[in-house]
Scaffold this active site. Structure first.
Site, PDB file in Angstrom:
ATOM      1  N   THR A 291       0.852  -1.198   0.000  1.00 33.44           N
ATOM      2  CA  THR A 291       0.000   0.000   0.000  1.00 33.44           C
ATOM      3  C   THR A 291       0.884   1.243   0.000  1.00 33.44           C
ATOM      4  O   THR A 291       2.083   1.154   0.227  1.00 33.44           O
ATOM      5  CB  THR A 291      -0.857   0.053   1.282  1.00 33.44           C
ATOM      6  OG1 THR A 291       0.015   0.343   2.395  1.00 33.44           O
ATOM      7  CG2 THR A 291      -1.583  -1.245   1.511  1.00 33.44           C
ATOM      8  N   ASP A 292       0.252   2.389  -0.225  1.00 37.31           N
ATOM      9  CA  ASP A 292       0.986   3.613   0.007  1.00 37.31           C
ATOM     10  C   ASP A 292       0.896   3.918   1.510  1.00 37.31           C
ATOM     11  O   ASP A 292       0.183   3.260   2.265  1.00 37.31           O
ATOM     12  CB  ASP A 292       0.430   4.761  -0.870  1.00 37.31           C
ATOM     13  CG  ASP A 292       1.453   5.858  -1.071  1.00 37.31           C
ATOM     14  OD1 ASP A 292       1.306   6.641  -2.011  1.00 37.31           O
ATOM     15  OD2 ASP A 292       2.426   5.909  -0.272  1.00 37.31           O
ATOM     16  N   TYR A 293       1.598   4.923   1.900  1.00 34.59           N
ATOM     17  CA  TYR A 293       1.846   5.286   3.298  1.00 34.59           C
ATOM     18  C   TYR A 293       0.534   5.464   4.080  1.00 34.59           C
ATOM     19  O   TYR A 293      -0.205   6.414   3.813  1.00 34.59           O
ATOM     20  CB  TYR A 293       2.610   6.601   3.278  1.00 34.59           C
ATOM     21  CG  TYR A 293       3.376   6.976   4.511  1.00 34.59           C
ATOM     22  CD1 TYR A 293       2.724   7.358   5.669  1.00 34.59           C
ATOM     23  CD2 TYR A 293       4.768   6.990   4.516  1.00 34.59           C
ATOM     24  CE1 TYR A 293       3.421   7.739   6.787  1.00 34.59           C
ATOM     25  CE2 TYR A 293       5.490   7.374   5.635  1.00 34.59           C
ATOM     26  CZ  TYR A 293       4.806   7.756   6.779  1.00 34.59           C
ATOM     27  OH  TYR A 293       5.514   8.140   7.885  1.00 34.59           O
TER      28      TYR A 293
END
Ligand code: GLC
Length: 751
Positions: A291-293
């Site tokens: 995932t992104d942050y």
């Protein structure tokens, strides 16, 4: 089993595994690879917590690339709850962390070390939007290869690159990070970056696992505001936004990163259509999805998850394997398994992908293979890196205007002027040259424009004045700038954006020159002296007044460590600029989104007819179109020829054109091929890029440039979303930009 035992046993273990794989068969009767056998064997010994630990990615405290979290990642590494770290660098530091994982945990599973190696690591190359203007996929691949070499030498094993988000909205700060507006070109660039980062084999200690991001359509946020909603037709998604991600996956990208945005109502991080239906089932991606942050817990803010535990279940069910910085899997997945919301089988599948990546990187054979101080010392900032930083910067500059001044031709300055006023807030700035996402870039090695000009023009007296800042309203520096201008033969200005005014969380509602820089330019124009404006920014800027009133304009983006000497080389004519825009320059923010591959509409512009598609206050056409860029020489196109007037679905169309250098300088030209489907079962763009060639020509030299087209190149998504080519009339365009082409026609006939 203690890790050291595992480590020492690996050879023997390997032997066992090899034996096992020779005899073992999976249900399909196929011999399992020793890779699979190794992973299955390791998986069988892992506890649920250890498995979830492999699905957890946490930032080290060394740099911040998102909302700061207070994870005690070292404690989590030691207890096997964090199997992956990002933003950690140097061999020394990463070895410390790797030792914690390999020698202090029960199974000794090595860590992945991720980093945003977007356009360089310590030596910084031009921002991606700049190098995309070179249209030189070989140079772009080499840029990724060298960036990987430098990062891997510092202990990094995985880069969160290529960013493959198409953007047609320069208000969006991350347009700086991409390859512009066109899916055909952006796909070629995404492929080149994956090949550059990953090399021939991931186990090579000087390559990085790539991560194509941000799946999907993150580059089309409403109103150009970062992280904002994305909503589009399936046709536009498939025709424009998905191709570069697909190209990267087909090029072998080891990992994919999900986007922050929701897409048509479903957050990308919980979007099964994207992460399973398209990515796994259509594109057959078998790598790892991260995932992104904190984008998993952000699904609560999206209003798509009831709470973080629910968000974790949605993410895993959609196809996510690893949670970046959210700790959502760590905090809730065990309970989700207990409640049968998630099966351990699903977890095993995610963990297999994580372990598979570590296996492919060679980390199980030698967890310290990327950790070599001697290599770190010799590779970082090597001459090879510095030379490429210069070469790539020179290829990325776009000459936007070059008209004679009443005092004569200003560029190139082959006769060194006796004196030059160097004006502007970016003329002697180091960190701004590095641009956004310059990660571990060290600005101490940057050549500023002032330094570059001093080296390139030794006989010229430079009168430098900053004049103003890139932000604010303070004009107190104008007088000093005017004083410098008055005692100089020629003026060079460096204006634009500082490196914080583009990139993530850096959208701008107005894309003009920020601060009072335009006022400063106007003061310089009023002196009547020959003036060159050098734009340095992370996005296309709306500069209509400058375009109207300044004779010479260079667009130099943020060119990285060697920015100063690259621009100076171009000012002197040692290098003839060859860049072509990959992002349309609007005249004003009000034209956005503006790009070349528009539809004709039912009322195309007719200046003599009120009731046609236009504005009352601004022309329809952009300031500078896609594919536009001048040279110090001139190129003439003639004899556009097709080998047939019609082709069927099995035949190829050969397209040829003569290109001649009719000027007095050698130069490079990017020849572009576009097509138009005149009538379709859905409306089609007036142009679509289908090919390009970069050629070098000496003065007077002429070359024949060839392209091949087939029915496959002419496909569209019909009303039922079938991806097919339709018989009918097509136009072919070949030229120096999307707005300056020769034209021919042909027909695609029924099979
Ligand atoms: C950031 C960015 C992403 C980057 C990640 C790790 O928020 O969106 O592109 O790779 O976090 O730094």
């Amino acid at each position: 089993m203690k890790t050291t035992q595992l480590r020492h046993l690996i050879p023997a273990g390997f032997l066992l595994v090899v034996l096992f794989s020779i005899t073992s068969c999976n249900e399909g009767g196929k011999t399992k690879s020793h890779r699979d056998a190794f992973i299955d064997s390791l998986l069988s010994r892992m506890t649920l917590e250890e498995k979830i630990g492999q699905m957890t990615l946490l930032t080290s405290g060394w740099s911040q690339t998102g909302p700061s979290m207070n994870e005690d990642y070292k404690k989590m590494i030691r207890n096997g709850h964090c199997g992956n770290v990002f933003n950690a660098l140097t061999v020394e530091y990463n070895r410390k962390l790797q030792r914690m994982a390999v020698e202090e945990t029960r199974l000794g599973i090595p860590l992945l070390f991720g980093y945003d190696v977007i356009h360089g690591f310590k030596t910084i190359f031009p921002i991606p939007l700049a190098t995309s203007c070179s249209w030189d996929t070989a140079m772009i691949r080499q840029t990724a290869r060298l960036a990987s070499k430098e990062a891997a030498a510092a202990g990094v094993t995985w880069t969160f690159n290529p960013m493959a988000d198409i953007s047609r909205d320069p208000r969006w700060g991350r347009i700086a990070e991409g390859a512009g507006e066109d899916p055909f070109l952006a796909s070629a660039i995404a492929r080149a970056k994956v090949k550059g980062h990953q090399g021939r084999t991931l186990s090579d200690p000087l390559t990085l696992a790539a991560c194509v991001k941000h799946m999907a359509a993150y580059g089309d946020p409403r109103a150009g505001r970062d992280y904002n909603t994305v909503d589009m037709s399936l046709r536009r998604l498939r025709e424009v936004y998905l191709p570069p991600y697909q190209a990267a996956v087909e090029a072998g990208a080891a990992t994919v990163m999900t986007a922050f945005n929701d897409l048509n109502g479903i957050p990308a991080t919980g979007n099964k259509f994207l992460l399973t239906n398209i990515l796994r089932n259509e594109w057959h991606f078998d790598g790892m999805v991260v995932t992104d942050y904190t984008s998993i817990p952000e699904m609560v803010d999206h209003g798509y998850a009831r709470d973080e535990k629910h968000a974790g279940e949605l993410a895993l069910n959609a196809g996510v394997d690893m949670d970046m910085q959210g700790s959502t899997f760590h905090n809730h997945l065990k309970k989700s398994v207990r409640q049968d919301k998630i099966s351990e089988q699903q977890i095993n599948q995610a963990v297999r992908r994580v372990l598979g990546l570590k296996y492919d990187l060679g980390l199980f054979e030698d967890p310290y293979r990327y950790l070599d101080e001697q290599r770190e010392d010799t590779i970082i900032h090597s001459q090879q890196m510095m030379d490429h930083a210069l070469a790539s910067a020179k290829e990325s500059v776009v000459l936007l205007k070059n008209e004679p001044h009443e005092a004569g031709q200003i560029l190139p300055m082959e006769q060194q002027p006796a004196s030059m006023a160097l004006i502007g807030p970016l003329a002697d700035s180091r960190s701004d040259m590095l641009g956004t996402w310059h990660a571990a870039g060290t600005d101490s090695l940057v050549t500023t424009l002032k330094e570059g000009i001093e080296q390139e023009f030794p006989g010229t007296t430079i009168h430098y004045a900053r004049g103003c800042e890139t932000t604010g309203t303070d004009q107190s520096g104008f007088d000093q700038a005017l004083a410098a201008a008055r005692k100089s033969e020629v003026i060079v200005m460096a204006v634009g954006e500082n490196f914080r005014q583009s990139g993530e969380a850096a959208s701008r509602a107005h894309i003009n020159l920020p601060g009072v820089q335009l006022e400063l330019v106007k003061k310089m124009v009023q002196t009547g002296k020959p003036l060159v404006v050098v734009l340095m920014a992370g996005r296309p800027l709306a500069i209509p007044w400058i375009d109207q009133n300044v004779a010479a304009i260079l667009n130099a983006w943020h060119l990285g460590t060697r920015a100063g000497d690259a621009v100076a080389d171009i000012l002197s004519g040692d290098t003839n600029p060859s860049g072509k825009l990959t992002s349309t320059f609007p005249r004003t923010t009000g034209q956005i989104p503006i790009f070349y591959s528009v539809k004709n509409t039912g009322r195309p512009l007719d200046p003599d007819n009120k009731y046609t598609s236009k504005y009352l206050d601004v022309p329809n056409d952009p300031l500078y179109p896609f594919g536009y860029g001048l040279s110090y020489t001139q190129f003439e196109y003639e004899n556009l020829k097709l080998n047939r007037s019609e082709i069927n679905f099995k035949q190829n169309l050969q397209v040829s054109v003569q290109v001649k250098n009719t000027g007095q300088y050698k130069g490079e030209e990017i020849v572009q091929l576009y097509t138009r489907d005149m009538v379709g079962s859905v409306t089609r763009p007036v142009k679509e890029l289908k090919g390009f060639r970069k050629i070098a020509l000496k003065p007077g030299e002429q070359k024949q440039v060839e392209f091949t087209l087939s029915a496959d190149d002419l496909k569209l998504y019909d009303p039922k979303m079938n991806h097919i080519a339709e018989p009918g009339k097509f136009k072919v365009f070949v030229g120096t930009s999307s707005a300056n082409v020769l034209e021919e026609s042909f027909t695609l006939v029924k099979p």
